[in-house]
Design a protein around this motif. Sequence first.
Motif, PDB file in Angstrom:
ATOM      1  N   UNK A   1     -14.869  22.679  36.421  1.00 31.73           N
ATOM      2  CA  UNK A   1     -15.615  21.556  35.831  1.00 31.73           C
ATOM      3  C   UNK A   1     -14.278  20.504  35.380  1.00 31.73           C
ATOM      4  N   UNK A   2     -13.290  20.905  34.837  1.00 29.01           N
ATOM      5  CA  UNK A   2     -12.381  20.111  34.168  1.00 29.01           C
ATOM      6  C   UNK A   2     -11.709  19.153  35.247  1.00 29.01           C
ATOM      7  N   UNK A   3     -11.425  19.743  36.406  1.00 31.04           N
ATOM      8  CA  UNK A   3     -10.779  19.051  37.434  1.00 31.04           C
ATOM      9  C   UNK A   3     -11.744  17.722  37.891  1.00 31.04           C
ATOM     10  N   UNK A   4     -13.047  18.317  37.965  1.00 33.97           N
ATOM     11  CA  UNK A   4     -14.057  17.424  38.672  1.00 33.97           C
ATOM     12  C   UNK A   4     -14.280  16.364  37.812  1.00 33.97           C
ATOM     13  N   UNK A   5     -14.280  16.383  36.491  1.00 32.96           N
ATOM     14  CA  UNK A   5     -14.286  15.268  35.633  1.00 32.96           C
ATOM     15  C   UNK A   5     -13.344  14.439  35.610  1.00 32.96           C
ATOM     16  N   UNK A   6     -12.024  15.059  35.764  1.00 32.61           N
ATOM     17  CA  UNK A   6     -10.931  14.257  36.110  1.00 32.61           C
ATOM     18  C   UNK A   6     -11.213  13.329  37.284  1.00 32.61           C
ATOM     19  N   UNK A   7     -11.557  13.965  38.408  1.00 36.11           N
ATOM     20  CA  UNK A   7     -11.641  13.222  39.661  1.00 36.11           C
ATOM     21  C   UNK A   7     -12.767  11.888  39.543  1.00 36.11           C
ATOM     22  N   UNK A   8     -13.877  12.437  38.780  1.00 42.06           N
ATOM     23  CA  UNK A   8     -15.002  11.285  38.428  1.00 42.06           C
ATOM     24  C   UNK A   8     -14.258  10.245  37.656  1.00 42.06           C
ATOM     25  N   UNK A   9     -13.688  10.630  36.678  1.00 44.71           N
ATOM     26  CA  UNK A   9     -12.852   9.514  35.901  1.00 44.71           C
ATOM     27  C   UNK A   9     -11.903   8.577  36.845  1.00 44.71           C
ATOM     28  N   UNK A  10     -11.291   9.206  37.482  1.00 48.69           N
ATOM     29  CA  UNK A  10     -10.331   8.373  38.264  1.00 48.69           C
ATOM     30  C   UNK A  10     -11.185   7.813  39.568  1.00 48.69           C
ATOM     31  N   UNK A  11     -12.083   8.141  39.921  1.00 48.17           N
ATOM     32  CA  UNK A  11     -12.790   7.685  41.089  1.00 48.17           C
ATOM     33  C   UNK A  11     -12.336   7.895  42.301  1.00 48.17           C
ATOM     34  N   UNK A  12     -11.529   9.101  42.195  1.00 52.95           N
ATOM     35  CA  UNK A  12     -10.876   9.514  43.246  1.00 52.95           C
ATOM     36  C   UNK A  12     -10.638  11.106  43.399  1.00 52.95           C
ATOM     37  N   UNK A  13     -10.618  11.524  44.587  1.00 52.29           N
ATOM     38  CA  UNK A  13     -10.195  13.183  44.565  1.00 52.29           C
ATOM     39  C   UNK A  13      -8.771  13.586  44.879  1.00 52.29           C
ATOM     40  N   UNK A  14      -8.210  12.541  45.350  1.00 50.65           N
ATOM     41  CA  UNK A  14      -6.621  12.793  45.643  1.00 50.65           C
ATOM     42  C   UNK A  14      -5.779  11.564  45.127  1.00 50.65           C
ATOM     43  N   UNK A  15      -6.231  10.985  43.942  1.00 48.68           N
ATOM     44  CA  UNK A  15      -5.123  10.234  43.278  1.00 48.68           C
ATOM     45  C   UNK A  15      -4.232  10.915  42.755  1.00 48.68           C
ATOM     46  N   UNK A  16      -2.768  10.355  42.750  1.00 41.88           N
ATOM     47  CA  UNK A  16      -1.621  10.710  42.411  1.00 41.88           C
ATOM     48  C   UNK A  16      -1.762  10.911  40.812  1.00 41.88           C
ATOM     49  N   UNK A  17      -2.572  10.328  40.290  1.00 42.41           N
ATOM     50  CA  UNK A  17      -2.872  10.583  38.607  1.00 42.41           C
ATOM     51  C   UNK A  17      -3.225  11.976  38.533  1.00 42.41           C
ATOM     52  N   UNK A  18      -3.774  12.670  39.482  1.00 48.12           N
ATOM     53  CA  UNK A  18      -4.508  13.875  39.256  1.00 48.12           C
ATOM     54  C   UNK A  18      -3.395  14.879  39.331  1.00 48.12           C
ATOM     55  N   UNK A  19      -2.196  14.516  39.776  1.00 48.23           N
ATOM     56  CA  UNK A  19      -0.952  15.614  39.912  1.00 48.23           C
ATOM     57  C   UNK A  19      -0.480  15.581  38.581  1.00 48.23           C
ATOM     58  N   UNK A  20      -0.427  17.001  37.896  1.00 44.30           N
ATOM     59  CA  UNK A  20      -0.022  16.900  36.520  1.00 44.30           C
ATOM     60  C   UNK A  20       1.470  17.011  36.476  1.00 44.30           C
ATOM     61  N   UNK A  21       2.001  16.549  35.364  1.00 45.12           N
ATOM     62  CA  UNK A  21       3.389  16.071  35.313  1.00 45.12           C
ATOM     63  C   UNK A  21       3.969  17.617  35.148  1.00 45.12           C
ATOM     64  N   UNK A  22       3.451  18.489  34.265  1.00 42.92           N
ATOM     65  CA  UNK A  22       3.776  20.061  33.958  1.00 42.92           C
ATOM     66  C   UNK A  22       2.603  20.858  34.645  1.00 42.92           C
TER      67      UNK A  22
END
Length: 462
Positions: free
Chosen positions: A331-352
């Motif tokens: 669920x958390x990952x899906x919410x982040x994808x919706x927030x970024x309006x992308x499933x493969x945005x590099x913003x979704x790559x965690x820094x750590x």
Amino acid sequence: MAVDQRVQASCGLGSAQARATQTGLALVTGRIQRTAEGDFPVVVIGGGITGAATAAAAAAPGASVVLFEKEDGPAREGSGCAQGSLRVQGHHGAEFPLAQEALQLWTDAAEEGDFDLVKGGNRYFRTKEDELPILQHLVEEAHKAGLTQVQLLDAAQVREIMPAATGPFLGAMWSPVDAQCQSEKGTELYTRRAEKAGAQIAFGVKVTKLIESCGRIIGVDTTAGRIQAGAVVVGAGVWTPYLAKTVGLDVPIMPVVMSELETEPVKPLFEQAIRAFGFGSRQRRNGKVVVSVGLNAKVAHGVSLADLNGLRYWLTRAMSFRKNLKVKFDLARTIEQLRHRSTLSTDLIPHVSPELTCDRKVVHSALGRLSTVIPELQGAKATRYWGGLVDMTPDGLPIIDGHVGPEGLPLITGLAGHGFTLGPVLGEIASDLSLDGATKRDIESFRLARYQGKVDQPEMMI
């Protein structure tokens, strides 16, 4: 042709004009030193064994190399969580030549430093009758590749080599040439080799975008600034599809989590790496026993909107191996994808990357099966648990390609749990592709373009 010459030639630029349009390296928070004017480095993304070996191989002949790793040190994800089995047997036929060369490179590397290398061989235990045809097939494939030492043994023959295996089993497939080591130490050795050769290593810096112009890669954006490049090697494991998407490439990778544990030290019982249906293991020099979930293991996958990418490749395999795939909605990952309006945005790559959850039930079951074969392990207490990220491809073969998308973009990903073994030779290949645009090794079976046609179904999940 040298890297900087290929940068200029790709757009038809002479040296002076190229320098006017591409003015060298941007400083990255003071950690990356500016190279000579007009010298375009090889950028390597990923600090696992593939990235470290690539940086070492490319820097050895004198090329300028910069390696970026988003974590605070090497081997923090897949490579550092690997079981550490350096096996040749059990690979797909197309991988055998690479695995054989890699094992020799690991052996040579042991002369530079200690990473607990033990050349004790590898054993696939057979505990059920219906496992025999699979092991027979693996032996046939090994013999076709020239590995005539690989053979099937009955239980009595196995016990001659491994006296601690006093429990019930039917036999094993045996390869005396294989080895084992401590995976994070092996990666650290290659990182030191890269630094010694002159490569610059930037930990804690995440690459956010691949930059292309005139049909070739010219640099990357990072969390610490932009850096120009003559070639960019992407060896970022499960994060490779996110980076590849920034230049329009679709890379079908499914991330799964494999669970492992380590026991308290016990007396020396075996030097061989063990692999079997339902358990895998090796014993370290310090007596601790590393246990994984073995052949056709049950692995975990967090379902999110990202699974819509390449679903046509994955659906058939997921259905075939549904008993081996433990899925849970993320669920958390899906919410982040919706927030970024992308499933493969590099913003979704965690820094750590967060610590992954270990499926203790599954891995304790593996320890129980191992203890049946080696009874002296009964009662051994687990003292450490972890989960390791594995970058799976639809057909179980890696993606190794230097001629996909913009020129100067070697991709190495989808190593399906084989990446640590193959790491040293993958580094040599990536170095060849980035510096020369070609490699003498046969990588035709690993081209990304194979997914444009019918995708073969592997025999096992892992």
